[in-house]
Design a protein around this motif. Structure first.
Motif, PDB file in Angstrom:
ATOM      1  N   ALA A 160      11.817   2.205  10.066  1.00 39.17           N
ATOM      2  CA  ALA A 160      11.023   1.160   9.406  1.00 39.17           C
ATOM      3  C   ALA A 160       9.631   1.682   9.058  1.00 39.17           C
ATOM      4  N   ALA A 161       9.019   2.445   9.968  1.00 42.28           N
ATOM      5  CA  ALA A 161       7.690   3.005   9.712  1.00 42.28           C
ATOM      6  C   ALA A 161       7.735   4.011   8.560  1.00 42.28           C
ATOM      7  N   LEU A 162       8.787   4.821   8.516  1.00 40.97           N
ATOM      8  CA  LEU A 162       8.934   5.772   7.417  1.00 40.97           C
ATOM      9  C   LEU A 162       9.107   5.051   6.088  1.00 40.97           C
ATOM     10  N   GLU A 163       9.898   3.987   6.103  1.00 43.26           N
ATOM     11  CA  GLU A 163      10.108   3.237   4.862  1.00 43.26           C
ATOM     12  C   GLU A 163       8.801   2.595   4.395  1.00 43.26           C
ATOM     13  N   GLU A 164       8.030   2.076   5.323  1.00 46.50           N
ATOM     14  CA  GLU A 164       6.743   1.486   4.960  1.00 46.50           C
ATOM     15  C   GLU A 164       5.814   2.544   4.373  1.00 46.50           C
ATOM     16  N   SER A 165       5.805   3.736   4.962  1.00 48.32           N
ATOM     17  CA  SER A 165       4.940   4.795   4.438  1.00 48.32           C
ATOM     18  C   SER A 165       5.395   5.240   3.048  1.00 48.32           C
ATOM     19  N   VAL A 166       6.696   5.228   2.788  1.00 51.68           N
ATOM     20  CA  VAL A 166       7.218   5.568   1.463  1.00 51.68           C
ATOM     21  C   VAL A 166       6.766   4.528   0.443  1.00 51.68           C
ATOM     22  N   ARG A 167       6.896   3.253   0.790  1.00 56.92           N
ATOM     23  CA  ARG A 167       6.449   2.199  -0.139  1.00 56.92           C
ATOM     24  C   ARG A 167       4.954   2.315  -0.403  1.00 56.92           C
ATOM     25  N   ASP A 168       4.160   2.566   0.634  1.00 58.28           N
ATOM     26  CA  ASP A 168       2.716   2.755   0.453  1.00 58.28           C
ATOM     27  C   ASP A 168       2.438   3.933  -0.480  1.00 58.28           C
ATOM     28  N   HIS A 169       3.165   5.014  -0.281  1.00 61.02           N
ATOM     29  CA  HIS A 169       2.992   6.206  -1.110  1.00 61.02           C
ATOM     30  C   HIS A 169       3.303   5.900  -2.578  1.00 61.02           C
ATOM     31  N   LEU A 170       4.321   5.107  -2.811  1.00 61.93           N
ATOM     32  CA  LEU A 170       4.702   4.778  -4.184  1.00 61.93           C
ATOM     33  C   LEU A 170       3.709   3.823  -4.852  1.00 61.93           C
ATOM     34  N   ILE A 171       3.103   2.965  -4.083  1.00 59.63           N
ATOM     35  CA  ILE A 171       2.169   1.973  -4.630  1.00 59.63           C
ATOM     36  C   ILE A 171       0.755   2.532  -4.779  1.00 59.63           C
ATOM     37  N   GLU A 172       0.378   3.481  -3.944  1.00 60.24           N
ATOM     38  CA  GLU A 172      -1.000   3.981  -3.911  1.00 60.24           C
ATOM     39  C   GLU A 172      -1.556   4.369  -5.280  1.00 60.24           C
ATOM     40  N   PRO A 173      -0.840   5.126  -6.108  1.00 61.76           N
ATOM     41  CA  PRO A 173      -1.414   5.502  -7.411  1.00 61.76           C
ATOM     42  C   PRO A 173      -1.667   4.298  -8.328  1.00 61.76           C
ATOM     43  N   LEU A 174      -0.954   3.209  -8.091  1.00 62.86           N
ATOM     44  CA  LEU A 174      -1.107   2.030  -8.935  1.00 62.86           C
ATOM     45  C   LEU A 174      -2.337   1.207  -8.575  1.00 62.86           C
ATOM     46  N   ALA A 175      -2.880   1.422  -7.400  1.00 61.71           N
ATOM     47  CA  ALA A 175      -3.999   0.617  -6.912  1.00 61.71           C
ATOM     48  C   ALA A 175      -5.234   0.741  -7.799  1.00 61.71           C
ATOM     49  N   ARG A 176      -5.357   1.825  -8.535  1.00 60.80           N
ATOM     50  CA  ARG A 176      -6.521   2.040  -9.389  1.00 60.80           C
ATOM     51  C   ARG A 176      -6.367   1.436 -10.777  1.00 60.80           C
ATOM     52  N   LEU A 177      -5.215   0.887 -11.081  1.00 64.76           N
ATOM     53  CA  LEU A 177      -4.974   0.326 -12.410  1.00 64.76           C
ATOM     54  C   LEU A 177      -5.705  -0.996 -12.593  1.00 64.76           C
ATOM     55  N   GLN A 178      -6.105  -1.264 -13.817  1.00 71.03           N
ATOM     56  CA  GLN A 178      -6.805  -2.502 -14.149  1.00 71.03           C
ATOM     57  C   GLN A 178      -5.858  -3.701 -14.193  1.00 71.03           C
ATOM     58  N   ASN A 179      -4.614  -3.474 -14.565  1.00 73.14           N
ATOM     59  CA  ASN A 179      -3.648  -4.562 -14.723  1.00 73.14           C
ATOM     60  C   ASN A 179      -3.104  -4.954 -13.344  1.00 73.14           C
ATOM     61  N   THR A 180      -3.835  -5.788 -12.652  1.00 77.79           N
ATOM     62  CA  THR A 180      -3.456  -6.146 -11.287  1.00 77.79           C
ATOM     63  C   THR A 180      -2.155  -6.930 -11.223  1.00 77.79           C
ATOM     64  N   GLU A 181      -1.854  -7.682 -12.258  1.00 80.60           N
ATOM     65  CA  GLU A 181      -0.593  -8.435 -12.269  1.00 80.60           C
ATOM     66  C   GLU A 181       0.601  -7.479 -12.279  1.00 80.60           C
ATOM     67  N   ALA A 182       0.517  -6.418 -13.066  1.00 83.41           N
ATOM     68  CA  ALA A 182       1.604  -5.434 -13.111  1.00 83.41           C
ATOM     69  C   ALA A 182       1.744  -4.735 -11.759  1.00 83.41           C
ATOM     70  N   VAL A 183       0.621  -4.407 -11.143  1.00 83.43           N
ATOM     71  CA  VAL A 183       0.653  -3.771  -9.824  1.00 83.43           C
ATOM     72  C   VAL A 183       1.303  -4.714  -8.814  1.00 83.43           C
ATOM     73  N   HIS A 184       0.935  -5.983  -8.896  1.00 82.05           N
ATOM     74  CA  HIS A 184       1.526  -6.977  -7.995  1.00 82.05           C
ATOM     75  C   HIS A 184       3.043  -7.053  -8.182  1.00 82.05           C
ATOM     76  N   GLN A 185       3.507  -7.009  -9.417  1.00 83.82           N
ATOM     77  CA  GLN A 185       4.943  -7.081  -9.694  1.00 83.82           C
ATOM     78  C   GLN A 185       5.684  -5.869  -9.127  1.00 83.82           C
ATOM     79  N   VAL A 186       5.093  -4.686  -9.295  1.00 84.34           N
ATOM     80  CA  VAL A 186       5.711  -3.479  -8.747  1.00 84.34           C
ATOM     81  C   VAL A 186       5.754  -3.549  -7.223  1.00 84.34           C
ATOM     82  N   ALA A 187       4.646  -3.975  -6.630  1.00 81.46           N
ATOM     83  CA  ALA A 187       4.597  -4.091  -5.167  1.00 81.46           C
ATOM     84  C   ALA A 187       5.645  -5.085  -4.673  1.00 81.46           C
TER      85      ALA A 187
END
Length: 96
Positions: A64-91
């Motif tokens: 479970a911890a590994l899966e959480e770290s993978v999801r965090d890794h995948l979302i991290e580059p999106l955190a800097r995007l201006q389109n927060t709604e799109a980031v929210h949808q991906v998350a």
């Protein structure tokens, strides 16, 4: 070609081929990253990862911890995007 002829490794073969916790955790993390390639982990993919993780001695809590770290890794580059709604949808799609 030989790898293709062999097919997927059995859990036992995998455990023998990956000595030590570091390699085993890296394998499970890589499997999770590959499973998330299309944005979600299917039930069949999850079951296969669980079988491999169990054969490698990776606890459910560590999985479970590994899966959480993978999801965090995948979302991290999106955190800097201006389109927060799109980031929210991906998350949301990744289960975050």
């Amino acid at each position: 070609a030989e790898i293709e002829r062999r097919g997927p490794p059995s859990p036992t073969d995998l455990a023998e081929a990956l000595p030590g916790d570091a390699l085993r955790l890296l394998f499970i993390k890589a499997a999770l990253l590959l499973a998330y390639v299309d944005g979600k982990v299917t039930a069949a993919e999850r079951l296969k990862i669980i079988v491999y993780a169990n054969s490698l001695g990776v606890s459910a809590e560590r999985q479970a911890a590994l899966e959480e770290s993978v999801r965090d890794h995948l979302i991290e580059p999106l955190a800097r995007l201006q389109n927060t709604e799109a980031v929210h949808q991906v998350a949301k799609k990744l289960g975050r």
